[in-house]
Motif scaffolding. Structure first.
Motif, short mmCIF file in Angstrom:
data_model
loop_
_atom_site.label_atom_id
_atom_site.label_comp_id
_atom_site.label_asym_id
_atom_site.label_seq_id
_atom_site.Cartn_x
_atom_site.Cartn_y
_atom_site.Cartn_z
N ASP A 51 5.29 2.01 4.12
CA ASP A 51 5.41 2.63 2.41
C ASP A 51 4.97 3.85 1.88
OD1 ASP A 51 5.52 1.29 0.30
OD2 ASP A 51 4.05 -0.35 0.61
N THR A 52 4.98 3.68 0.75
CA THR A 52 4.65 5.17 0.08
C THR A 52 3.61 5.03 -1.17
OG1 THR A 52 6.00 4.76 -1.19
CG2 THR A 52 7.33 5.81 1.04
N PRO A 53 3.10 6.02 -1.19
CA PRO A 53 3.04 7.51 -0.39
C PRO A 53 1.67 7.00 0.25
CG PRO A 53 1.32 7.63 -2.83
CD PRO A 53 2.06 6.06 -2.51
N GLU A 56 -4.79 -0.78 -6.45
CA GLU A 56 -5.96 -0.25 -6.85
C GLU A 56 -5.52 -1.40 -8.17
OE1 GLU A 56 -5.63 4.01 -9.53
OE2 GLU A 56 -5.23 2.60 -10.29
N GLU A 87 -0.42 10.43 -10.58
CA GLU A 87 0.91 9.49 -9.46
C GLU A 87 1.93 9.49 -9.29
OE1 GLU A 87 -2.36 8.39 -12.16
OE2 GLU A 87 -3.33 7.65 -11.00
N LEU A 103 -1.33 2.45 -2.64
CA LEU A 103 -0.20 2.18 -2.82
C LEU A 103 0.48 1.24 -3.42
CD1 LEU A 103 -0.46 1.06 1.17
CD2 LEU A 103 1.00 2.52 0.10
N GLN A 163 -2.54 2.12 -11.74
CA GLN A 163 -1.88 2.74 -11.93
C GLN A 163 -0.74 2.81 -10.72
OE1 GLN A 163 -0.14 4.30 -14.13
NE2 GLN A 163 0.25 6.25 -14.20
N LYS A 164 -1.69 1.46 -9.97
CA LYS A 164 -0.60 1.44 -8.55
C LYS A 164 -1.22 -0.46 -8.13
CE LYS A 164 -0.34 5.55 -6.89
NZ LYS A 164 1.20 5.66 -6.65
#
Lengths: 374, 374
Positions: free
Chosen positions: A17-19, B77, A317, B374, B73-74
């Motif tokens: 998975d990324t990043p 998170e 991000e 991620l 943003q993730k």
């Protein structure tokens, strides 16, 4: 560690998975062996800097290949290394204040600990801590050999500190820290060679002066990935503190060798696997990795496999990239590999280092000393 | 969390070990209250961005003051925020791929979850994940209102995605994501005002077009610390996503208000306490904080209380500073306070946020979502 790794052992690179921070294990092992072999051939000791990888698993590999121990830059970093079985550590930095010196002295109960000084009051402070813990701490004088960061001047100033160390009951004068940070990224081979030659001359004069006064330098340490061959062949340095060679910053590809070609004895082993999360125009993509996944102090990361790309901007991000009209442009979800311009602060952003070999995830190492700032 | 905090509750600021990330609680609370009051007065909702602080304790304070939830943003998170009791989250970003979308859908079992899209295939992918978990996910269309990062064009392109969302059984079209990142650090008040006015016009036309086709935008979100007054008074945006106002980047001090003065409604609350570890010359000091303690993507950090200083260089663990001959120069061990140029990536380097009030340590908050990539 609050975060989860981006892969599982046995998965393929495509599944990561990324990043995510990824290390090519074949390249890493090539780098570790190349430096270890070189140091052995030149008859100098190798004490790699663990501030680059912050990873006990890599430190143990370095020691298995002959390194005498590791350098750390922080007491808290040294604590992590000792807690994971690394038992010979040079803190290649000044450690100031009772709180940190208590921690340093406590480590000397469990491991061989050396530390650098460039100030006479600090010597007393270290001795006091060593006394409180009833330990002996090795102390090196840091000498400013041209970088103009820390360190006292070569010659008399160094001698004064050596004498002060020797007078302390719980300290042992162990030599000189003579790292030249400013030389590492000088682009021309000749400029690096000349700079380290000058440094080595200053070190040699200082070692002679110390010898005249009965002081033996067990460690004469320095060298970075940009200059290690000059320290190793100087006839005076006896311990290399190289760090970046394990991963190779993209920036080092601009350093030239004696033939005027990019240096190539080490392979870039570190990358950030990212993916396209938005493709607003046919030749513009936004990646899911930004300033929280790579450092930009030495410039933006390189982009592997795609030529003529232009990074329009990096945000917290996101990285916004314009691709050439003459290359295939990735689609949403496609992987894009970023090559860190400066590995040390990039590694320090990640909790996990995913090791791949021939496209398969073989190891997942915690970056155990990540964030060890004290 | 492998690291230890640099202080204990009840200690004084002087006792905090270095380097450490410190927040002035009075300033923080002033900032939180100022933004909450402003949003209430303007009749817009507040959904602060938690990517700035990554700290559930601060998110809960924002909600206690009236915020409807937070942005993340993730997905990782958002997982941290949900795990710490924040139950209304907009992931203000594209989330691509089965692994992350499974995690997003799983969160929708526990909390109100919204996410942004700018691509039609991604809509199907989100719906599939929502179906696997038998949940409903709110989806906003991200509109490019001038920043040229992610997002589809206003108007028809946005309508196409709204229709596609509405056709998905497990998705609910929730509105528009219309953040203008590029406007936040435009220096002149007038430039920021004009830029957001243009963005608001594009948003208004798009909202009208959507309304003509029967689509209601519950959320029309945008706004950052540099521009929030323009979105709030636009008559079209109804939700502010401000993040940096909690801490205030040093860089924001260059933004000017309507009177041409530096903006001043928020107070800089975040700092890095560092200390001098070497003083090689009478007016040159080396600090114990470097690229692993602060980000430099928006420039070097400011230095509090000392005037006319010149930063000669920042390395991984050092900052080399030349002090003016006309000011008192700190001694080895003395504290030097650094003011981050860009708070978000700086906070992301630290595991702990030490809260002080009137010089005393009152809270130690884990930066729980640090490294959540991620």
């Amino acid at each position: 560690m609050a975060t989860q790794p981006a892969a599982k052992i046995g998965e393929s690179w495509q599944d990561i998975d990324t990043p995510a921070l990824v290390v090519d294990l074949d390249h890493l092992e090539h780098n570790l062996a190349t430096m270890a072999d070189y140091a052995r051939q030149q008859g100098v000791r190798l004490r790699p800097h663990s501030k680059s990888h912050k990873c006990p698993a890599i430190a143990h590999q370095q020691i298995a290949l002959g390194a005498v121990g590791v350098c750390c830059q922080k007491v808290s970093e040294a604590e992590v290394m000792v807690a994971h079985g690394i038992l010979d550590i040079l803190v290649s930095n000044q450690i100031i204040g009772r709180a940190k010196l208590n921690r340093l002295a406590a480590l000397a109960k469990q491991a061989e600990i050396a530390v650098c000084v460039d100030n006479i009051d600090n010597i007393d402070e270290i001795n006091d801590a060593a006394e409180r813990f009833n330990v002996s701490i090795k102390v090196l004088v840091e000498v400013n050999v041209g970088s103009a960061r820390c360190g006292v001047l070569p010659g008399q100033e160094t001698l004064i500190l050596a004498k002060a160390i020797a007078e302390c009951e719980h300290l042992h004068f162990a030599g000189l820290q003579a790292y030249h940070g400013g030389a590492q990224h000088l682009r021309s081979f000749e400029a690096r060679r000349r700079t380290i030659l000058q440094a080595a001359n200053l070190v040699e004069e200082t070692v002679s002066l110390l010898a005249e006064h009965g002081f033996h330098c067990d460690i004469i340490g320095g060298g970075g990935t940009g200059t290690y061959i000059f320290e190793a062949t100087s006839g005076i340095y006896n311990e290399l503190q190289v760090g970046s060679y394990v991963f190779m910053d993209q920036d080092y590809s601009l350093n030239l060798n004696a033939q005027g070609e990019p240096i190539d004895e080490f392979k870039q082993s570190l990358s950030i696997k990212s993916a396209v999360l938005s493709k607003p125009q046919s030749h513009r993509c936004v990646l899911d990795a930004g300033l929280k996944a790579f450092s930009t102090d030495s410039g933006l990361p390189g982009i592997a496999r795609y030529e003529h790309t232009k990074v329009l901007g990096a945000a917290d991000e996101h990285t916004n990239i314009e691709f050439s009209k003459h290359t295939q442009v990735p689609e949403i979800g496609d992987a894009v590999t970023l090559l860190p311009s400066h590995c040390d602060p990039t590694v320090n952003l990640h909790d996990w280092l995913i090791g791949i070999r021939k496209g398969q995830v073989q190891t997942i190492w915690p970056v155990a000393a990540r964030g060890a700032l004290l």
